[in-house]
Design a protein around this motif. Structure first.
Motif, short mmCIF file in Angstrom:
data_model
loop_
_atom_site.label_atom_id
_atom_site.label_comp_id
_atom_site.label_asym_id
_atom_site.label_seq_id
_atom_site.Cartn_x
_atom_site.Cartn_y
_atom_site.Cartn_z
N ILE A 1 0.86 -1.19 0.00
CA ILE A 1 0.00 0.00 0.00
C ILE A 1 0.90 1.23 0.00
N THR A 2 0.74 2.06 -1.02
CA THR A 2 1.48 3.32 -1.09
C THR A 2 0.47 4.43 -1.35
N ASP A 3 0.96 5.66 -1.43
CA ASP A 3 0.07 6.78 -1.74
C ASP A 3 -0.52 6.64 -3.13
N GLY A 4 0.25 6.03 -4.05
CA GLY A 4 -0.19 5.98 -5.44
C GLY A 4 -0.81 4.68 -5.90
N THR B 1 -2.16 0.43 -4.63
CA THR B 1 -2.34 -0.67 -3.71
C THR B 1 -2.32 -1.96 -4.52
#
Length: 70
Positions: free
Chosen positions: A41-44, A46
């Motif tokens: 899971i990242t800001d940009g 999943t």
């Protein structure tokens, strides 16, 4: 929330004996069990367990082909 002892007991029950395996095998087993759950899971983006396992297999195959061509 469970205690550390309870979590350890649950892990021991799930994995009663040590079974040596590669990271690839472990990832495939997790992907089979948790296919659609979020794994990265990242800001940009999943990515699910299945997506990461599929990408890992694709990259490994590419590396194997490149090494074979050397």
């Amino acid at each position: 929330m469970s205690t550390i002892g309870a979590r350890r007991d649950a892990l021991r029950a799930q994995f009663p004996t040590w079974e040596p395996m590669t990271l690839a095998v472990w990832l495939d087993r997790c992907a089979a069990r948790f296919a659609d759950r979020p794994f990265v899971i990242t800001d940009g983006v999943t990515l699910s367990y299945r997506q990461v396992a599929d990408e890992s297999a694709r990259l490994a195959a590419t590396v194997a082909r490149v090494r074979a061509d050397l």
